[in-house]
Scaffold this motif. Structure first.
Motif, PDB file in Angstrom:
ATOM      1  N   ILE A 153       0.839  -1.204   0.000  1.00 55.01           N
ATOM      2  CA  ILE A 153       0.000   0.000   0.000  1.00 55.01           C
ATOM      3  C   ILE A 153       0.873   1.253   0.000  1.00 55.01           C
ATOM      4  O   ILE A 153       0.591   2.230  -0.705  1.00 55.01           O
ATOM      5  CB  ILE A 153      -0.941  -0.010   1.218  1.00 55.01           C
ATOM      6  CG1 ILE A 153      -1.996  -1.108   1.054  1.00 55.01           C
ATOM      7  CG2 ILE A 153      -1.622   1.345   1.395  1.00 55.01           C
ATOM      8  CD1 ILE A 153      -2.863  -1.318   2.267  1.00 55.01           C
ATOM      9  N   ASN A 154       1.927   1.218   0.778  1.00 57.54           N
ATOM     10  CA  ASN A 154       2.849   2.350   0.826  1.00 57.54           C
ATOM     11  C   ASN A 154       3.502   2.570  -0.538  1.00 57.54           C
ATOM     12  O   ASN A 154       3.679   3.709  -0.990  1.00 57.54           O
ATOM     13  CB  ASN A 154       3.919   2.108   1.890  1.00 57.54           C
ATOM     14  CG  ASN A 154       4.854   3.295   2.043  1.00 57.54           C
ATOM     15  OD1 ASN A 154       4.425   4.418   2.270  1.00 57.54           O
ATOM     16  ND2 ASN A 154       6.145   3.041   1.913  1.00 57.54           N
ATOM     17  N   LEU A 170       1.240  -5.111 -17.235  1.00 54.98           N
ATOM     18  CA  LEU A 170       1.987  -6.290 -16.786  1.00 54.98           C
ATOM     19  C   LEU A 170       1.030  -7.362 -16.267  1.00 54.98           C
ATOM     20  O   LEU A 170       1.208  -8.556 -16.518  1.00 54.98           O
ATOM     21  CB  LEU A 170       2.980  -5.899 -15.685  1.00 54.98           C
ATOM     22  CG  LEU A 170       4.132  -4.969 -16.126  1.00 54.98           C
ATOM     23  CD1 LEU A 170       4.961  -4.542 -14.914  1.00 54.98           C
ATOM     24  CD2 LEU A 170       5.019  -5.682 -17.153  1.00 54.98           C
ATOM     25  N   LEU A 171       0.001  -6.936 -15.546  1.00 51.35           N
ATOM     26  CA  LEU A 171      -0.995  -7.880 -15.034  1.00 51.35           C
ATOM     27  C   LEU A 171      -1.752  -8.567 -16.167  1.00 51.35           C
ATOM     28  O   LEU A 171      -2.141  -9.725 -16.057  1.00 51.35           O
ATOM     29  CB  LEU A 171      -1.989  -7.149 -14.117  1.00 51.35           C
ATOM     30  CG  LEU A 171      -1.468  -6.745 -12.735  1.00 51.35           C
ATOM     31  CD1 LEU A 171      -2.454  -5.798 -12.062  1.00 51.35           C
ATOM     32  CD2 LEU A 171      -1.242  -7.976 -11.868  1.00 51.35           C
ATOM     33  N   ASP A 172      -1.950  -7.833 -17.250  1.00 55.38           N
ATOM     34  CA  ASP A 172      -2.674  -8.384 -18.399  1.00 55.38           C
ATOM     35  C   ASP A 172      -1.782  -9.261 -19.279  1.00 55.38           C
ATOM     36  O   ASP A 172      -2.244  -9.805 -20.285  1.00 55.38           O
ATOM     37  CB  ASP A 172      -3.274  -7.254 -19.244  1.00 55.38           C
ATOM     38  CG  ASP A 172      -4.441  -6.570 -18.526  1.00 55.38           C
ATOM     39  OD1 ASP A 172      -5.014  -7.190 -17.609  1.00 55.38           O
ATOM     40  OD2 ASP A 172      -4.762  -5.420 -18.874  1.00 55.38           O
ATOM     41  N   MET A 212       3.137 -10.703  -6.524  1.00 56.02           N
ATOM     42  CA  MET A 212       2.811 -10.060  -5.250  1.00 56.02           C
ATOM     43  C   MET A 212       1.378  -9.532  -5.272  1.00 56.02           C
ATOM     44  O   MET A 212       0.609  -9.743  -4.331  1.00 56.02           O
ATOM     45  CB  MET A 212       3.778  -8.901  -4.964  1.00 56.02           C
ATOM     46  CG  MET A 212       3.500  -8.181  -3.653  1.00 56.02           C
ATOM     47  SD  MET A 212       4.388  -6.602  -3.497  1.00 56.02           S
ATOM     48  CE  MET A 212       6.079  -7.119  -3.715  1.00 56.02           C
ATOM     49  N   ILE A 213       1.015  -8.853  -6.350  1.00 52.03           N
ATOM     50  CA  ILE A 213      -0.322  -8.266  -6.469  1.00 52.03           C
ATOM     51  C   ILE A 213      -1.391  -9.359  -6.449  1.00 52.03           C
ATOM     52  O   ILE A 213      -2.412  -9.236  -5.767  1.00 52.03           O
ATOM     53  CB  ILE A 213      -0.425  -7.431  -7.758  1.00 52.03           C
ATOM     54  CG1 ILE A 213       0.455  -6.175  -7.636  1.00 52.03           C
ATOM     55  CG2 ILE A 213      -1.871  -7.036  -8.057  1.00 52.03           C
ATOM     56  CD1 ILE A 213       0.601  -5.390  -8.918  1.00 52.03           C
ATOM     57  N   ARG A 214      -1.127 -10.457  -7.150  1.00 49.10           N
ATOM     58  CA  ARG A 214      -2.113 -11.542  -7.208  1.00 49.10           C
ATOM     59  C   ARG A 214      -2.207 -12.275  -5.877  1.00 49.10           C
ATOM     60  O   ARG A 214      -3.296 -12.677  -5.457  1.00 49.10           O
ATOM     61  CB  ARG A 214      -1.752 -12.500  -8.338  1.00 49.10           C
ATOM     62  CG  ARG A 214      -2.058 -11.874  -9.705  1.00 49.10           C
ATOM     63  CD  ARG A 214      -1.727 -12.778 -10.857  1.00 49.10           C
ATOM     64  NE  ARG A 214      -2.132 -12.146 -12.119  1.00 49.10           N
ATOM     65  CZ  ARG A 214      -1.599 -12.415 -13.291  1.00 49.10           C
ATOM     66  NH1 ARG A 214      -0.635 -13.324 -13.388  1.00 49.10           N
ATOM     67  NH2 ARG A 214      -2.019 -11.806 -14.380  1.00 49.10           N
ATOM     68  N   LEU A 221      -7.060  -2.811  -7.819  1.00 49.70           N
ATOM     69  CA  LEU A 221      -6.538  -1.469  -7.590  1.00 49.70           C
ATOM     70  C   LEU A 221      -5.919  -0.874  -8.857  1.00 49.70           C
ATOM     71  O   LEU A 221      -5.628   0.313  -8.905  1.00 49.70           O
ATOM     72  CB  LEU A 221      -5.462  -1.487  -6.493  1.00 49.70           C
ATOM     73  CG  LEU A 221      -5.946  -1.869  -5.080  1.00 49.70           C
ATOM     74  CD1 LEU A 221      -4.784  -1.874  -4.110  1.00 49.70           C
ATOM     75  CD2 LEU A 221      -7.012  -0.894  -4.608  1.00 49.70           C
ATOM     76  N   PHE A 222      -5.769  -1.688  -9.877  1.00 47.96           N
ATOM     77  CA  PHE A 222      -5.153  -1.222 -11.113  1.00 47.96           C
ATOM     78  C   PHE A 222      -6.105  -1.375 -12.295  1.00 47.96           C
ATOM     79  O   PHE A 222      -5.762  -1.241 -13.412  1.00 47.96           O
ATOM     80  CB  PHE A 222      -3.856  -2.005 -11.378  1.00 47.96           C
ATOM     81  CG  PHE A 222      -2.850  -1.864 -10.270  1.00 47.96           C
ATOM     82  CD1 PHE A 222      -1.964  -0.808 -10.238  1.00 47.96           C
ATOM     83  CD2 PHE A 222      -2.846  -2.785  -9.225  1.00 47.96           C
ATOM     84  CE1 PHE A 222      -1.070  -0.685  -9.192  1.00 47.96           C
ATOM     85  CE2 PHE A 222      -1.950  -2.659  -8.180  1.00 47.96           C
ATOM     86  CZ  PHE A 222      -1.052  -1.609  -8.160  1.00 47.96           C
TER      87      PHE A 222
END
Length: 222
Positions: A153-154, A170-172, A212-214, A221-222
């Motif tokens: 979050i930071n 990148l996520l896609d 990390m995001i997954r 959030l993106f």
């Protein structure tokens, strides 16, 4: 005083065998038996009991878990032991999270089952070593995730709009050259922006950012 037991098991033969075996014990009494989650909830409302032996998969795959949650909502002091054929970690964690005091895999010896029931009655449930390991491992993972989430979050708060859009790409699953073409910029520009992302997230590869995001479940959030 005998340990008063309720049995929830949809397989008739197994339910009858359990009732017969437990009734033979000098310190145990079967006060009711059910073949579904709905039936065990009804029994729990009317019968005086000490422990429920609860099958997980009855009329639905997780009927026992749903029944346990309902019973514990009404009586938080109720003791439930899951007696199930499921050994998957996901099922263990889901069921223990419902509030059961113990989890026993079907097929164990009569002596082991009786030890578990007596221990739970005394307030000292004897979780199998594998079950303990699974629960403790998940606790450790959650603690790590909690720290990771705070750091994440930071880090997100420091991202520019361009960087956030890059993370979405990148996520896609887009490659560097594809991102460059989409944004009408040079490949080297995208690589430079990715290096900035890696510094902010404390990673060495863009794949680590995606993982990390997954893992944290914050793709939205993106």
């Amino acid at each position: 005083m005998a340990i008063r037991l309720l049995i929830a098991e949809d397989f008739d033969v197994l339910r009858e065998d359990l009732c017969e075996m437990l009734s033979r014990q000098a310190d145990m009494e079967v006060v009711g038996a059910a073949a579904s989650g709905r039936e065990i909830c009804q029994l729990a409302e009317t019968a005086e009991f000490d422990i429920i032996l609860m099958d997980i998969e009855m009329e639905t795959l997780n009927a026992g878990i749903q029944a346990t949650e309902k019973i514990l909502d009404a009586d938080p002091d109720a003791k439930v032991i899951f007696l199930t054929a499921h050994e998957k970690e996901s099922m263990i964690l889901t069921s223990m999270g419902a509030g059961a005091v113990d989890y026993i895999v079907k097929g164990c010896s009569e002596e082991e089952l009786l030890r578990h029931i007596r221990a739970a009655y005394e307030g000292e449930p004897m979780l199998d070593a594998r079950i303990q390991h699974t629960v403790l491992k998940e606790y450790s993972r959650l603690r790590r995730s909690e720290r990771s989430l705070l750091f994440f979050i930071n880090s997100v708060s420091k991202l520019t709009p361009t960087e956030r859009a890059l993370v979405r790409c990148l996520l896609d699953g887009f490659k560097v050259r594809e991102i460059a073409e989409m944004r009408c910029v040079e490949v080297v520009t995208v690589k430079t922006q990715i290096k900035g992302l890696l510094r902010k997230f404390g990673c060495t590869r863009s794949k680590e950012i995606v993982e990390m995001i997954r893992e944290l479940g914050v793709e939205h959030l993106f």
